[in-house]
Design a protein around this motif. Structure first.
Motif, mmCIF file in Angstrom:
data_model
loop_
_atom_site.group_PDB
_atom_site.id
_atom_site.type_symbol
_atom_site.label_atom_id
_atom_site.label_comp_id
_atom_site.label_asym_id
_atom_site.label_seq_id
_atom_site.Cartn_x
_atom_site.Cartn_y
_atom_site.Cartn_z
ATOM 1 N N GLY A 24 0.823 -1.198 0.000
ATOM 2 C CA GLY A 24 0.000 0.000 0.000
ATOM 3 C C GLY A 24 0.868 1.263 0.000
ATOM 4 N N ILE A 25 0.298 2.359 0.474
ATOM 5 C CA ILE A 25 1.000 3.646 0.531
ATOM 6 C C ILE A 25 0.814 4.226 1.932
ATOM 7 C CG2 ILE A 25 1.253 5.947 -0.497
ATOM 8 C CD1 ILE A 25 -0.293 4.941 -2.923
ATOM 9 N N THR A 26 1.830 4.884 2.435
ATOM 10 C CA THR A 26 1.713 5.556 3.729
ATOM 11 C C THR A 26 2.033 7.036 3.561
ATOM 12 O OG1 THR A 26 2.401 3.557 4.907
ATOM 13 C CG2 THR A 26 2.470 5.630 6.125
ATOM 14 N N LEU A 27 1.170 7.857 4.141
ATOM 15 C CA LEU A 27 1.367 9.305 4.188
ATOM 16 C C LEU A 27 1.882 9.672 5.570
ATOM 17 C CD1 LEU A 27 0.942 12.325 3.374
ATOM 18 C CD2 LEU A 27 -1.462 12.044 4.062
ATOM 19 N N TYR A 28 3.020 10.363 5.624
ATOM 20 C CA TYR A 28 3.600 10.838 6.878
ATOM 21 C C TYR A 28 3.527 12.361 6.908
ATOM 22 C CZ TYR A 28 5.601 6.136 7.027
ATOM 23 O OH TYR A 28 5.772 4.775 7.039
ATOM 24 N N MET A 29 3.043 12.901 8.037
ATOM 25 C CA MET A 29 2.892 14.349 8.147
ATOM 26 C C MET A 29 3.364 14.866 9.495
ATOM 27 S SD MET A 29 -0.841 15.164 6.431
ATOM 28 C CE MET A 29 -1.739 13.973 7.454
#
Length: 334
Positions: free
Chosen positions: A281-286
């Protein structure tokens, strides 16, 4: 984001043996043969007690004044006298700092995770706590079977995050996206400086509210999205330190009325992006303000049919919940 000019809870750094303790005035100090050891004291006097400076700022001023290359060099040269050119450097620094110009802009460069990057106004200055965002990415990604092959940063500014990730993942292709042309130029300069132009692609494009890019396009697939987006509420911008409001591009800080303007667009970009590995999948880090966690959590619950899951929350160096991850999970990917 914290006050980079003094640090959270910072106190003035002055050497044990001080000019102040000897009752020396600014004019008298200028007549002396100042040593590098006394640069912090002269800086303190020249700023007329108006500005608090932390140890890191003073150390960098010392390095700049003596044109030294490392902390070791500084420590071995503490008793050396300042020549006319070095005193001129110091005087110029003091005058600029009195005008509340950030130390990073005065010196023209700053370190981020051990990498020396060029800095100039009005491009957003990377804060110390943002270095931990890299640690968060590294820690979570290390739990997966393979390292990320494609990383996209939104709002790259000086390029600090993208460059740090390119250093950590030499096999990865990095896309650094930024709406400001000035910031793009600086990011490209830093990539050239560190010989990373072949792996870090800087793109002058704007993230729109619907999660699309204006004047640019996403790569075919993505493993990681990362961003230190604008998250300060518009009403709070005027209360920021003069170093910020006078010199930095406020577009890098202003998150709209609720702080979610760009964060919301990032979440939509996550949903629309295609993973390089469906199993991962994809991970968004903020990096965001703690007040936004619940709105983001609720958003992921409302949009769970789109395949997104609220991830983890991490504290910064000041024990504030500052970083988070959101996943686009594989079982929803068609």
């Amino acid at each position: 984001m914290n006050d980079f000019s003094s640090g959270q809870g910072a106190v003035l750094f002055v050497e044990d043996t001080t000019l102040i303790a000897r009752g020396v005035t600014v004019e008298q100090a200028k007549e002396e043969s100042a040593r590098l050891l006394e640069v912090a004291e002269l800086w303190f006097l020249a700023n007329k007690l108006k500005l608090n400076e932390d140890k890191t700022n003073i150390l960098h001023v010392r390095i700049y004044t003596f044109l030294l290359l490392s902390l070791v060099d500084v420590q071995t040269q503490l008793d050396a006298e300042l020549d006319l050119n070095q005193r001129t450097h110091l005087d110029r620094c003091c005058l600029q700092r009195l005008a509340r110009l950030p130390v990073q802009y005065i010196l023209g460069e700053w370190e981020f995770r051990g990498l020396t990057l060029s800095m100039r106004a009005p491009v957003f200055i990377p804060r110390p706590e943002t270095e931990q965002l890299i640690d968060v990415v590294l820690a979570e990604q290390s739990q997966l079977e393979s390292p990320p092959a494609c990383i996209v940063e939104l709002g790259c500014g000086s390029g600090a995050i993208s460059i740090a990730l390119a250093t950590a993942y030499p096999q990865a292709k990095i896309y650094a996206i930024e709406a400001s042309e000035e910031a793009c130029n600086l990011a490209k300069e830093n990539c050239r400086r560190l010989e990373l132009c072949e792996r870090v692609h800087v793109m002058n494009a704007k993230l729109m509210s619907n999660g699309s890019l204006l004047n640019g396009s996403m790569p075919d697939c993505v493993d990681v999205l990362v961003s230190n987006p604008p998250y300060i509420k518009t009403a709070d911008i005027t209360s920021l330190q003069p170093e910020i409001t006078l010199y930095e591009d406020l577009r890098a800080l202003d998150g709209g009325m609720d702080g979610m303007q760009v964060v919301g667009a990032l979440l939509l970009l996550l949903v629309s992006s295609k993973p390089c590995n469906a199993g991962k999948g994809i991970t968004l880090y903020m990096e965001i303000d703690p007040s936004l966690y619940e709105p983001i959590r609720q958003w992921t619950l409302d949009k769970r049919n789109l395949g997104v899951q609220f991830g983890n929350i991490y504290k910064d160096i000041y024990a504030v919940d500052r970083f988070m991850s959101v996943h686009k999970v594989d079982k929803y990917i068609r």
